[in-house]
Scaffold this active site. Structure first.
Site, PDB file in Angstrom:
ATOM      1  N   ASP A 148      46.747  13.495  82.229  1.00 36.67           N
ATOM      2  CA  ASP A 148      47.812  14.490  82.457  1.00 36.67           C
ATOM      3  C   ASP A 148      47.820  14.920  83.906  1.00 36.67           C
ATOM      4  O   ASP A 148      47.104  15.833  84.287  1.00 36.67           O
ATOM      5  CB  ASP A 148      47.563  15.671  81.522  1.00 36.67           C
ATOM      6  CG  ASP A 148      48.701  16.665  81.496  1.00 36.67           C
ATOM      7  OD1 ASP A 148      49.731  16.415  82.123  1.00 36.67           O
ATOM      8  OD2 ASP A 148      48.541  17.717  80.850  1.00 36.67           O
ATOM      9  N   GLU A 185      53.405  22.108  87.579  1.00 36.50           N
ATOM     10  CA  GLU A 185      53.887  21.969  86.194  1.00 36.50           C
ATOM     11  C   GLU A 185      52.992  22.744  85.229  1.00 36.50           C
ATOM     12  O   GLU A 185      53.470  23.301  84.249  1.00 36.50           O
ATOM     13  CB  GLU A 185      53.920  20.485  85.791  1.00 36.50           C
ATOM     14  CG  GLU A 185      54.649  20.213  84.477  1.00 36.50           C
ATOM     15  CD  GLU A 185      53.786  20.357  83.238  1.00 36.50           C
ATOM     16  OE1 GLU A 185      54.340  20.515  82.134  1.00 36.50           O
ATOM     17  OE2 GLU A 185      52.531  20.333  83.350  1.00 36.50           O
ATOM     18  N   GLU A 186      51.707  22.788  85.543  1.00 36.68           N
ATOM     19  CA  GLU A 186      50.754  23.416  84.612  1.00 36.68           C
ATOM     20  C   GLU A 186      50.784  24.937  84.666  1.00 36.68           C
ATOM     21  O   GLU A 186      50.120  25.594  83.870  1.00 36.68           O
ATOM     22  CB  GLU A 186      49.323  22.919  84.917  1.00 36.68           C
ATOM     23  CG  GLU A 186      49.124  21.409  84.764  1.00 36.68           C
ATOM     24  CD  GLU A 186      49.142  20.944  83.313  1.00 36.68           C
ATOM     25  OE1 GLU A 186      49.362  21.776  82.415  1.00 36.68           O
ATOM     26  OE2 GLU A 186      48.943  19.744  83.092  1.00 36.68           O
TER      27      GLU A 186
HETATM   28 ZN   LIG Z   1      51.307  17.417  82.037  1.00 37.79          ZN
END
Ligand SMILES: [Zn+2]
Length: 441
Positions: free
Chosen positions: A164, A196-197
């Site tokens: 990820d 994004e996190e």
């Molecule tokens: Zn991700």
């Protein structure tokens, strides 16, 4: 579907059925065995050579080796920019404001790249993220227990971001390079965002900027770990705080104060069951596609000491919406809390402004043959990129979400190599649609 697949894998691997299949079998997928390895077929040197000899696996290794926890994406962004510039891309480094508390950290950039030869803005955009969750876990390559079937599956690549989403980043870059080598006129773009996190600040900045190729875009391919399945959609998101304000007093004389804890408890008890309460009884809606809406009261804080009637209490709640809009959910939650605290002395209020992320369920396209189809429970940058109605959006990538934020984040070589093929197939389908004029926008 996932569990039955895993069960089959467990049976093939000769693992005895356990009374808690889900628990054990998730580990099976996620953690290459930590037990004593039986005779390895590769030496560490030969494993390193396999990575070195593959440009794709080398890129993945180099990406994972660079620590890029949200806020600290400077180095990985520069690396990706240089990598793409060296391969005939025009690269724009778009600065994204630093996250609160990390102002002293080096600047961070979204990386937006288009082939130097292209004269028009892209019609097909491949995008993923270059930040990761903490903590940093160094890159390593090792051999799996000899229960898998092919050599490529036996080589495990681990480290923070290996799944990820640096697996997606590497595979998207190679799918794009290989497509352009065959078809130099393919109108492709690459976008790798920061943050994004932590709520998608990178994608939001890109989306609102003139760089967003909104008027030319026909297809967007988002990269996240989906175990190589096409994702038909994911739930929506809504966050809020519940705050109770009372009056402090000596706990021996509680009638002299107003307990914020006593006030917040009925509100939270009601909130806690809204996902399981039928809509006609004031609950939040479910859908056949996503199942029930779920709520998580993730944080509760209150009081200062056991001998003081608490003056303040608050809780932080995340809602995963299976249907409806955030505005509708806000109304339902407000009504439920109002009725739960009716007649109470201490005040209970809801704050929907402290979380800036809210969006309805996201439906995605799955109309390309040859993929398994699934739904997921995690959020992505999909809602943060503003596209015209009718633009095709796909969500696909190598590796499993079950290991994505864990201590044993890893995927095997076969998965990442297959993802290049998968992304190419999605690009191919998009090009075919354009050729046939089958695009609805
Ligand atoms: Zn991700």
């Amino acid at each position: 579907m996932k569990f039955s697949y895993i069960t089959a894998a467990a049976i093939i691997a000769g693992v005895k059925a356990s009374p808690h299949p889900a628990l054990e079998q998730q580990q099976l997928l996620s953690v290459p065995s930590q037990s004593a390895p039986s005779a390895p077929s590769y030496s560490q040197t030969s494993l390193d050579d396999i990575i070195r000899d593959s440009p794709l696996l080398s890129l993945h290794r180099d990406l994972v080796k660079i620590e890029s926890i949200s806020g600290n994406e400077h180095d990985v962004g520069n690396f990706v920019a240089q990598y793409l510039e060296a391969r005939d891309f025009t690269v724009v480094k778009q600065e994204v404001p630093q996250v609160k508390g990390k102002e002293a950290t080096k600047p961070r950039y979204n990386i937006y790249a288009t082939p130097t030869s292209s004269t028009e803005p892209p019609s097909i955009l491949l995008t993923s993220h270059i930040d990761t969750v903490p903590p940093f876990i160094p890159y390593s390559v090792h051999e799996a227990e000899p229960s898998t079937t092919t050599e490529r599956e036996n080589i495990i690549l681990s480290g923070r971001g290996s799944v990820d989403a640096k697996g997606s980043v590497a595979a998207q870059i190679f799918a794009t390079l290989e497509t352009l080598a065959k078809n130099p006129n393919a109108n492709l773009g690459l976008l790798f965002v920061v943050g994004e996190e932590i709520g998608g600040d990178g994608m939001k900045v890109f989306s609102d900027s003139p760089l967003n190729p909104k008027s030319s875009l026909k297809t967007v391919i988002f990269g996240e770990p989906t175990e190589a399945a096409l994702v038909a959609g994911h739930k929506g998101m809504l966050g809020f705080k519940v705050l109770a304000h009372g009056t402090a007093a000596h706990s021996g004389y509680p009638w002299l104060g107003k307990s914020a804890v006593s006030a917040i408890l009925p509100a939270l008890s009601r909130v806690d069951v809204l996902g399981n309460t039928p809509v006609e009884k004031g609950g939040l809606p479910a859908s056949p596609k996503y199942g029930p809406t779920t709520l998580n009261i993730g944080v509760i804080r209150a009081g200062v000491a056991t001998n003081v009637v608490p003056k303040e209490a608050w809780a932080d709640v995340a809602v995963r919406l299976a249907a409806g809009t955030p505005a509708e959910a806000r109304e339902i939650i407000q009504r439920a809390v109002d009725s739960a605290v009716e007649g109470q002395e201490a005040k209970v209020v809801l704050d929907f402004t402290s979380h800036n992320e809210s969006y309805p369920p996201q439906d995605l396209d799955v109309d390309v043959d040859g993929f398994e189809v699934t739904t997921v429970n995690y959020g992505t940058d999909v809602p943060n990129l503003d596209v015209r109605a009718g633009v095709k959006r796909y969500l696909y990538g190598p590796g499993s979400i079950f290991v994505a934020h864990g201590d044993h984040e890893a995927l095997n070589v076969r998965e990442i190599e297959d993802a290049v093929v998968g992304y190419k197939r999605l690009i191919e389908a998009a090009l075919e649609r354009e050729e046939k004029g089958e695009v609805g926008v």
